[in-house]
Design an enzyme around this catalytic site. Sequence first.
Site, PDB file in Angstrom:
ATOM      1  N   ASP A  31      34.056  11.125  49.712  1.00 33.95           N
ATOM      2  CA  ASP A  31      34.136  10.249  50.895  1.00 33.95           C
ATOM      3  C   ASP A  31      33.050  10.687  51.868  1.00 33.95           C
ATOM      4  OD1 ASP A  31      35.081   9.011  53.433  1.00 33.95           O
ATOM      5  OD2 ASP A  31      36.898   8.578  52.303  1.00 33.95           O
ATOM      6  N   ASN A  35      34.676   6.390  58.092  1.00 35.67           N
ATOM      7  CA  ASN A  35      35.816   5.743  58.749  1.00 35.67           C
ATOM      8  C   ASN A  35      37.091   6.551  58.510  1.00 35.67           C
ATOM      9  OD1 ASN A  35      36.855   3.598  60.299  1.00 35.67           O
ATOM     10  ND2 ASN A  35      37.724   2.659  58.454  1.00 35.67           N
ATOM     11  N   LEU A  59      28.300   7.261  48.655  1.00 39.12           N
ATOM     12  CA  LEU A  59      28.074   6.678  47.318  1.00 39.12           C
ATOM     13  C   LEU A  59      26.653   6.136  47.168  1.00 39.12           C
ATOM     14  CD1 LEU A  59      31.350   4.734  46.414  1.00 39.12           C
ATOM     15  CD2 LEU A  59      30.709   7.076  45.896  1.00 39.12           C
ATOM     16  N   SER A 125      41.131  -7.578  47.186  1.00 38.38           N
ATOM     17  CA  SER A 125      41.919  -8.064  48.315  1.00 38.38           C
ATOM     18  C   SER A 125      42.357  -9.502  48.067  1.00 38.38           C
ATOM     19  CB  SER A 125      41.036  -8.009  49.572  1.00 38.38           C
ATOM     20  OG  SER A 125      41.576  -8.793  50.601  1.00 38.38           O
ATOM     21  N   TYR A 149      32.442  -9.664  53.867  1.00 38.56           N
ATOM     22  CA  TYR A 149      33.374  -8.663  53.334  1.00 38.56           C
ATOM     23  C   TYR A 149      34.049  -9.198  52.073  1.00 38.56           C
ATOM     24  CZ  TYR A 149      37.829  -6.279  52.670  1.00 38.56           C
ATOM     25  OH  TYR A 149      38.904  -5.637  52.102  1.00 38.56           O
ATOM     26  N   LYS A 153      33.916  -8.207  47.806  1.00 37.36           N
ATOM     27  CA  LYS A 153      35.066  -7.976  46.907  1.00 37.36           C
ATOM     28  C   LYS A 153      34.928  -8.832  45.653  1.00 37.36           C
ATOM     29  CE  LYS A 153      37.209  -4.919  49.265  1.00 37.36           C
ATOM     30  NZ  LYS A 153      37.018  -3.545  48.795  1.00 37.36           N
TER      31      LYS A 153
HETATM   32  P1  NAD Z   1      39.452   2.963  55.058  1.00 35.99           P
HETATM   33  O1  NAD Z   1      38.264   2.581  55.838  1.00 35.99           O
HETATM   34  O2  NAD Z   1      40.530   3.721  55.718  1.00 35.99           O
HETATM   35  O3  NAD Z   1      38.996   3.783  53.749  1.00 35.99           O
HETATM   36  C1  NAD Z   1      37.746   3.581  53.126  1.00 35.99           C
HETATM   37  C2  NAD Z   1      37.087   4.952  52.964  1.00 35.99           C
HETATM   38  O4  NAD Z   1      35.844   4.790  52.305  1.00 35.99           O
HETATM   39  C3  NAD Z   1      36.829   5.636  54.293  1.00 35.99           C
HETATM   40  O5  NAD Z   1      37.361   6.946  54.239  1.00 35.99           O
HETATM   41  C4  NAD Z   1      35.303   5.646  54.411  1.00 35.99           C
HETATM   42  O6  NAD Z   1      34.850   6.782  55.101  1.00 35.99           O
HETATM   43  C5  NAD Z   1      34.892   5.648  52.951  1.00 35.99           C
HETATM   44  N1  NAD Z   1      33.563   5.073  52.669  1.00 35.99           N
HETATM   45  C6  NAD Z   1      33.066   3.870  53.058  1.00 35.99           C
HETATM   46  N2  NAD Z   1      31.818   3.709  52.583  1.00 35.99           N
HETATM   47  C7  NAD Z   1      31.527   4.819  51.857  1.00 35.99           C
HETATM   48  C8  NAD Z   1      30.397   5.245  51.113  1.00 35.99           C
HETATM   49  N3  NAD Z   1      29.291   4.510  51.019  1.00 35.99           N
HETATM   50  N4  NAD Z   1      30.435   6.448  50.490  1.00 35.99           N
HETATM   51  C9  NAD Z   1      31.535   7.228  50.578  1.00 35.99           C
HETATM   52  N5  NAD Z   1      32.647   6.884  51.279  1.00 35.99           N
HETATM   53  C10 NAD Z   1      32.624   5.686  51.909  1.00 35.99           C
HETATM   54  O7  NAD Z   1      40.031   1.621  54.388  1.00 35.99           O
HETATM   55  P2  NAD Z   1      41.402   1.363  53.641  1.00 35.99           P
HETATM   56  O8  NAD Z   1      42.218   0.459  54.500  1.00 35.99           O
HETATM   57  O9  NAD Z   1      41.977   2.616  53.154  1.00 35.99           O
HETATM   58  O10 NAD Z   1      40.868   0.476  52.441  1.00 35.99           O
HETATM   59  C11 NAD Z   1      40.525   1.051  51.197  1.00 35.99           C
HETATM   60  C12 NAD Z   1      39.949  -0.032  50.313  1.00 35.99           C
HETATM   61  O11 NAD Z   1      40.907  -1.084  50.164  1.00 35.99           O
HETATM   62  C13 NAD Z   1      38.687  -0.699  50.874  1.00 35.99           C
HETATM   63  O12 NAD Z   1      37.812  -0.967  49.810  1.00 35.99           O
HETATM   64  C14 NAD Z   1      39.214  -1.977  51.471  1.00 35.99           C
HETATM   65  O13 NAD Z   1      38.234  -2.995  51.490  1.00 35.99           O
HETATM   66  C15 NAD Z   1      40.337  -2.334  50.511  1.00 35.99           C
HETATM   67  N6  NAD Z   1      41.366  -3.192  51.120  1.00 35.99           N
HETATM   68  C16 NAD Z   1      41.973  -2.790  52.261  1.00 35.99           C
HETATM   69  C17 NAD Z   1      42.926  -3.607  52.845  1.00 35.99           C
HETATM   70  C18 NAD Z   1      43.611  -3.186  54.126  1.00 35.99           C
HETATM   71  O14 NAD Z   1      44.272  -4.004  54.731  1.00 35.99           O
HETATM   72  N7  NAD Z   1      43.505  -1.939  54.569  1.00 35.99           N
HETATM   73  C19 NAD Z   1      43.271  -4.825  52.250  1.00 35.99           C
HETATM   74  C20 NAD Z   1      42.641  -5.195  51.063  1.00 35.99           C
HETATM   75  C21 NAD Z   1      41.680  -4.355  50.501  1.00 35.99           C
HETATM   76  C1  UD1 Z   2      42.625  -9.574  57.535  1.00 40.25           C
HETATM   77  C2  UD1 Z   2      41.340 -10.093  56.962  1.00 40.25           C
HETATM   78  C3  UD1 Z   2      41.376  -9.948  55.456  1.00 40.25           C
HETATM   79  C4  UD1 Z   2      41.623  -8.495  55.073  1.00 40.25           C
HETATM   80  C5  UD1 Z   2      42.910  -8.025  55.751  1.00 40.25           C
HETATM   81  C6  UD1 Z   2      43.177  -6.584  55.505  1.00 40.25           C
HETATM   82  C7  UD1 Z   2      40.560 -11.777  58.550  1.00 40.25           C
HETATM   83  C8  UD1 Z   2      40.309 -13.233  58.773  1.00 40.25           C
HETATM   84  N1  UD1 Z   2      41.144 -11.469  57.386  1.00 40.25           N
HETATM   85  O1  UD1 Z   2      43.667 -10.315  56.962  1.00 40.25           O
HETATM   86  O2  UD1 Z   2      40.161 -10.389  54.897  1.00 40.25           O
HETATM   87  O3  UD1 Z   2      41.737  -8.371  53.675  1.00 40.25           O
HETATM   88  O4  UD1 Z   2      42.809  -8.232  57.158  1.00 40.25           O
HETATM   89  O5  UD1 Z   2      42.230  -5.785  56.151  1.00 40.25           O
HETATM   90  O6  UD1 Z   2      40.248 -10.945  59.375  1.00 40.25           O
HETATM   91  N2  UD1 Z   2      47.301 -11.532  64.284  1.00 40.25           N
HETATM   92  C9  UD1 Z   2      47.636 -11.823  65.600  1.00 40.25           C
HETATM   93  N3  UD1 Z   2      47.182 -10.984  66.578  1.00 40.25           N
HETATM   94  C10 UD1 Z   2      46.391  -9.896  66.310  1.00 40.25           C
HETATM   95  C11 UD1 Z   2      46.048  -9.619  64.967  1.00 40.25           C
HETATM   96  C12 UD1 Z   2      46.512 -10.474  63.987  1.00 40.25           C
HETATM   97  O7  UD1 Z   2      48.332 -12.786  65.872  1.00 40.25           O
HETATM   98  O8  UD1 Z   2      45.986  -9.182  67.249  1.00 40.25           O
HETATM   99  C13 UD1 Z   2      47.823 -12.417  63.219  1.00 40.25           C
HETATM  100  C14 UD1 Z   2      46.740 -13.107  62.400  1.00 40.25           C
HETATM  101  O9  UD1 Z   2      46.383 -14.325  62.981  1.00 40.25           O
HETATM  102  C15 UD1 Z   2      47.454 -13.254  61.045  1.00 40.25           C
HETATM  103  C16 UD1 Z   2      48.364 -12.021  60.980  1.00 40.25           C
HETATM  104  O10 UD1 Z   2      48.519 -11.589  62.322  1.00 40.25           O
HETATM  105  O11 UD1 Z   2      48.247 -14.410  61.046  1.00 40.25           O
HETATM  106  C17 UD1 Z   2      47.795 -10.900  60.162  1.00 40.25           C
HETATM  107  O12 UD1 Z   2      46.494 -10.594  60.609  1.00 40.25           O
HETATM  108  P1  UD1 Z   2      45.679  -9.326  60.065  1.00 40.25           P
HETATM  109  O13 UD1 Z   2      46.528  -8.122  60.148  1.00 40.25           O
HETATM  110  O14 UD1 Z   2      44.368  -9.292  60.775  1.00 40.25           O
HETATM  111  O15 UD1 Z   2      45.479  -9.628  58.512  1.00 40.25           O
HETATM  112  P2  UD1 Z   2      44.830 -10.907  57.789  1.00 40.25           P
HETATM  113  O16 UD1 Z   2      44.286 -11.875  58.745  1.00 40.25           O
HETATM  114  O17 UD1 Z   2      45.813 -11.390  56.793  1.00 40.25           O
END
Ligand code: NAD
Ligand code: UD1
Length: 340
Positions: A31, A35, A59, A125, A149, A153
């Site tokens: 990592d 973030n 990476l 995602s 973003y 994916k």
């Molecule tokens: P996060 O930001 O907490 O974790 C991602 C980690 O990757 C971080 O620790 C960051 O420092 C590291 N990173 C980023 N770029 C890098 C690089 N080039 N080299 C090495 N390390 C690097 O995010 P998360 O919420 O834990 O998400 C993890 C994965 O799941 C991500 O790929 C994210 O897109 C995907 N994802 C997250 C959600 C969500 O809601 N959290 C939803 C769908 C998919």
């Molecule tokens: C968002 C991303 C999605 C990503 C996911 C996880 C967008 C458009 N989509 O999804 O691509 O995979 O996060 O990281 O950003 N809401 C409020 N007030 C707020 C925040 C959110 O009302 O302050 C509502 C939103 O309108 C939505 C729900 O809460 O209806 C969930 O929102 P959020 O947690 O941001 O997730 P997604 O929009 O589903």
Amino acid sequence: MHILVTGGAGYIGSHTCLELLNAGCTVTVVDNLLNSSRVAISRVEELCGKRINFIKLDLLDIDGLRQVFAQHLDVRAVIHFAGLKAVGESVEQPLRYYQNNLIGTLNLCQVMAEHRVKHIVFSSSATVYGTPETLPILENFPTSTTNPYGSTKLMIERILQDVHISDPGWQVVLLRYFNPVGAHPSGYIGEDPSGIPNNLMPYITQVAAGKLMELRVFGNDYPTVDGTGVRDYLHVVDLAKGHVRALEYTQKQPGVFIYNLGTGMGSSVLEMVHTFMEVNKINIPYRIDPRRPGDIAACYADPSLALRELGWKTEYGLREMCRDAWNWQKNNPDGYPEFE
Ligand code: NAD
Ligand code: UD1
């Protein structure tokens, strides 16, 4: 089994490392801490009494990655979390998102191939489903994206599928997460967003903590149960366990496997707010704002394939998600400390 976890210091990665260690795996994390915090790794170690081999590396540094694989010849599989994930930021900085997420993944696959490590689990995602025509969402629904973003994916899914076509010995697992929330019930590891959170749950917990004034509910005129947006929220510990199950199931069979990881239940923004208030006995002031551009009305999974093939289903409900998210926030008002 020795697993390399990219992005393992992050929110979902740290919870998954804990489950991997609990399942008896050896874990190496790569990592760049862009973030995340090194403290998350120490806390996982404390929680399970086992060590993680942590390597601070980007990476994008392919030579560094080569060294990691050369030094850890017994790595059998990779769980690939590392990536940038903020939708709005990706619209403002598309090149940075494509560079980081795509090149990082290409480097990883290249070095994996050089070392004949052909088993990868990728964090995709539900965003790849775009605006679904019907609900619940099945894995074979059409895919499309509306922001850089999401495009990274979908492109990475495609790259990994092509890698499998070129060498059918690969085991490629694409996990499409719905909305992960909450934290480990210990309150020791959790989500630590930098700046003002974009996502609903961390926003709510910061309002609860008094760090933000009020929640803005983005739209109450959607065709949903109460007019507010509906999502499939799942507890991050359930999600982490899904990775262990996916690794186990695909261990001996090459192929491309795609799974929705969600509960199969949609909850509205107001349902989430009211559950949070009830479970934690804290008021969350909120106001109705206009819809957020790019949001869809409703999105929830059909997770039955994951149940059938992986034997995975979620165990925690909305109440536990709210309880644990607040427990983490309360115990760590400013997220992880710089050192510990
Ligand atoms: P996060 O930001 O907490 O974790 C991602 C980690 O990757 C971080 O620790 C960051 O420092 C590291 N990173 C980023 N770029 C890098 C690089 N080039 N080299 C090495 N390390 C690097 O995010 P998360 O919420 O834990 O998400 C993890 C994965 O799941 C991500 O790929 C994210 O897109 C995907 N994802 C997250 C959600 C969500 O809601 N959290 C939803 C769908 C998919
Ligand atoms: C968002 C991303 C999605 C990503 C996911 C996880 C967008 C458009 N989509 O999804 O691509 O995979 O996060 O990281 O950003 N809401 C409020 N007030 C707020 C925040 C959110 O009302 O302050 C509502 C939103 O309108 C939505 C729900 O809460 O209806 C969930 O929102 P959020 O947690 O941001 O997730 P997604 O929009 O589903």
